[in-house]
Scaffold this motif. Structure first.
Motif, PDB file in Angstrom:
ATOM      1  N   GLU A 187       0.834  -1.207   0.000  1.00  0.00           N
ATOM      2  CA  GLU A 187       0.000   0.000   0.000  1.00  0.00           C
ATOM      3  C   GLU A 187       0.872   1.262   0.000  1.00  0.00           C
ATOM      4  O   GLU A 187       0.519   2.265  -0.618  1.00  0.00           O
ATOM      5  N   LYS A 188       2.005   1.183   0.678  1.00  0.00           N
ATOM      6  CA  LYS A 188       2.923   2.319   0.691  1.00  0.00           C
ATOM      7  C   LYS A 188       3.442   2.612  -0.713  1.00  0.00           C
ATOM      8  O   LYS A 188       3.506   3.774  -1.148  1.00  0.00           O
TER       9      LYS A 188
ATOM     10  N   ILE B 190       1.987   1.827  -3.550  1.00  0.00           N
ATOM     11  CA  ILE B 190       0.864   2.331  -4.350  1.00  0.00           C
ATOM     12  C   ILE B 190       0.622   3.804  -4.075  1.00  0.00           C
ATOM     13  O   ILE B 190       0.404   4.602  -4.995  1.00  0.00           O
ATOM     14  N   LYS B 191       0.705   4.187  -2.831  1.00  0.00           N
ATOM     15  CA  LYS B 191       0.484   5.590  -2.461  1.00  0.00           C
ATOM     16  C   LYS B 191       1.574   6.479  -3.027  1.00  0.00           C
ATOM     17  O   LYS B 191       1.298   7.574  -3.553  1.00  0.00           O
ATOM     18  N   GLN B 192       2.827   6.022  -2.951  1.00  0.00           N
ATOM     19  CA  GLN B 192       3.954   6.858  -3.370  1.00  0.00           C
ATOM     20  C   GLN B 192       4.176   6.847  -4.882  1.00  0.00           C
ATOM     21  O   GLN B 192       4.556   7.879  -5.458  1.00  0.00           O
TER      22      GLN B 192
ATOM     23  N   ASP C 231      -0.031   7.063  -7.235  1.00  0.00           N
ATOM     24  CA  ASP C 231      -1.049   8.047  -6.842  1.00  0.00           C
ATOM     25  C   ASP C 231      -2.205   7.416  -6.082  1.00  0.00           C
ATOM     26  O   ASP C 231      -3.353   7.861  -6.181  1.00  0.00           O
ATOM     27  N   GLY C 232      -1.898   6.337  -5.362  1.00  0.00           N
ATOM     28  CA  GLY C 232      -2.908   5.699  -4.531  1.00  0.00           C
ATOM     29  C   GLY C 232      -3.862   4.781  -5.274  1.00  0.00           C
ATOM     30  O   GLY C 232      -4.794   4.236  -4.669  1.00  0.00           O
ATOM     31  N   ASP C 233      -3.655   4.577  -6.570  1.00  0.00           N
ATOM     32  CA  ASP C 233      -4.551   3.732  -7.364  1.00  0.00           C
ATOM     33  C   ASP C 233      -4.050   2.291  -7.365  1.00  0.00           C
ATOM     34  O   ASP C 233      -3.026   1.979  -7.983  1.00  0.00           O
ATOM     35  N   ALA C 234      -4.767   1.394  -6.702  1.00  0.00           N
ATOM     36  CA  ALA C 234      -4.353  -0.008  -6.587  1.00  0.00           C
ATOM     37  C   ALA C 234      -4.767  -0.845  -7.788  1.00  0.00           C
ATOM     38  O   ALA C 234      -4.439  -2.028  -7.862  1.00  0.00           O
TER      39      ALA C 234
ATOM     40  N   THR D  68      -2.734  -5.044  -4.514  1.00  0.00           N
ATOM     41  CA  THR D  68      -2.448  -5.458  -3.131  1.00  0.00           C
ATOM     42  C   THR D  68      -2.784  -6.921  -2.893  1.00  0.00           C
ATOM     43  O   THR D  68      -2.506  -7.451  -1.811  1.00  0.00           O
TER      44      THR D  68
END
Length: 352
Positions: free
Chosen positions: A54-55, A57-59, A62-65, A245
């Motif tokens: 998740e980290k 994906i966020k970095q 842009d938070g899109d999984a 994820t």
């Protein structure tokens, strides 16, 4: 008489010894069974986590999984895809109802399809950022389920993390439209309906299709790659059918699109790796796609692996002798590929 007396006297000692032997065996078997059960339980409740955190994906995303055909740094130009689709023998809908009803599939010869897959995925703003070893078109030689050509060059490379992510996109993967004469396992899985079901299982409705992540690292000992090398010779490959994820290498995920399977099939999991064969015609031209199966986080049963052999190089030229071998293998059997979406339909995710 003496011998008879000796025989009668020895029997209790023999019986007692045999009894102790049996007790020892039972104890040993019991301990082995207990260890086996504990191992299964540990494996079952410790399934392999996703390489994509998740980290990350966020970095990095842009938070899109969800990684789909729209996710690489630049989209496939619609004009180019339209022109390439015109070169297919036929471009049609193969499932007029259901989740695949808006997807189109095109057919073409082995030579045509290899060329089209390269052209469709050599996208400016993407291709030049992909490691050279992963550029080109690959033959899944020895794959027993009708998958023949794969392209890895349309994706996102993350240098610092040594991570590569790619998703299935139009004209990026091709399946056999029939059974080649030398098909693996005598073509047992090459019935067209079976092959089409396999294609549907990883394509979904295209929004998104399956994504794959490759976590590169040093080559461990005992693999096909040279032990200790760290120049993109070994990768842990995971399959993500919806969100990055979740690692979906399990029997339930692989089969549920084409067969009704119970929930407990998810306990049977696999481990996929990409291992470069050393000393080949050019770096990245030959890989072993090792596959092992087991329970939960443990996998030790080697089954389903194949060779990933480059037939079109990074410059778009046939790579010999693999290219000629592939063309000969396919013979007059056509290939088919997901070519895009039906005219008049709007994909769920618009291109950027």
């Amino acid at each position: 008489m003496a011998s008879a007396s000796l025989g009668r006297g020895a029997a209790p000692a023999y019986d007692e010894g045999f009894k102790q032997f049996c007790i020892g065996c039972c104890g040993c078997c019991g301990c082995s069974l207990l260890i086996l059960l504990i191992t299964i339980l540990v494996c079952t409740f410790k399934a392999a986590p996703s390489n994509v955190t998740e980290k990350f994906i966020k970095q990095q995303l842009d938070g899109d999984a969800v990684y789909g055909w729209w996710s690489p740094p630049a989209p496939q130009p619609p004009r180019v895809l339209t022109e390439l689709r015109k070169q297919l023998d036929r471009d049609t809908v193969l499932a007029p109802v259901g989740i695949h009803e808006n997807m189109t599939f095109g057919f073409g010869s082995a030579a045509t399809m290899a060329r089209l897959l390269y052209s469709a995925t050599k996208v400016e703003g993407v291709w030049e950022k992909v490691p050279q070893k992963l550029r080109g078109v690959f033959w899944m030689k020895g794959n027993g389920i009708g998958e023949e050509l794969a392209v890895l060059q349309y994706g996102s490379w993350f240098e610092a993390e040594q991570m590569y992510i790619t998703g299935l996109a139009p004209l990026s993967w091709a399946w056999a439209g029939g059974k080649p004469e030398q098909a693996p396992f005598d073509g047992a899985m090459y019935d067209f309906d079976v092959t089409l079901g396999s294609a549907f299982s990883i394509l979904g409705n295209g929004d998104p299709a399956t994504a794959m992540s490759y976590q590169f690292g040093p080559c461990p000992s005992g693999k096909f790659c040279k032990a200790g090398t760290a120049d993109l010779t070994y990768a842990d490959l995971q399959v993500h059918m919806r969100e990055l994820t979740v690692n979906n290498i399990d029997m339930k995920s692989m089969l549920q699109s084409s067969l009704p399977v119970p929930a407990w099939f998810s306990l049977f999991t696999g481990k996929f790796t990409l291992e470069e064969i050393p000393d080949t015609i050019q770096p990245g031209s030959h890989w072993r796609r090792s596959i092992t199966w087991g329970v939960g986080g443990c996998s030790c049963f080697d089954f389903g692996g194949y060779d990933l052999v480059k037939v079109i190089d990074g410059k778009g030229e046939p790579l010999q002798p693999a290219y000629d071998e592939f063309i000969k293998y396919m013979g007059d059997v056509d290939l088919f590929a997901w070519s895009g979406f039906k005219a008049g339909t709007t994909p769920h995710r618009p291109t950027r």
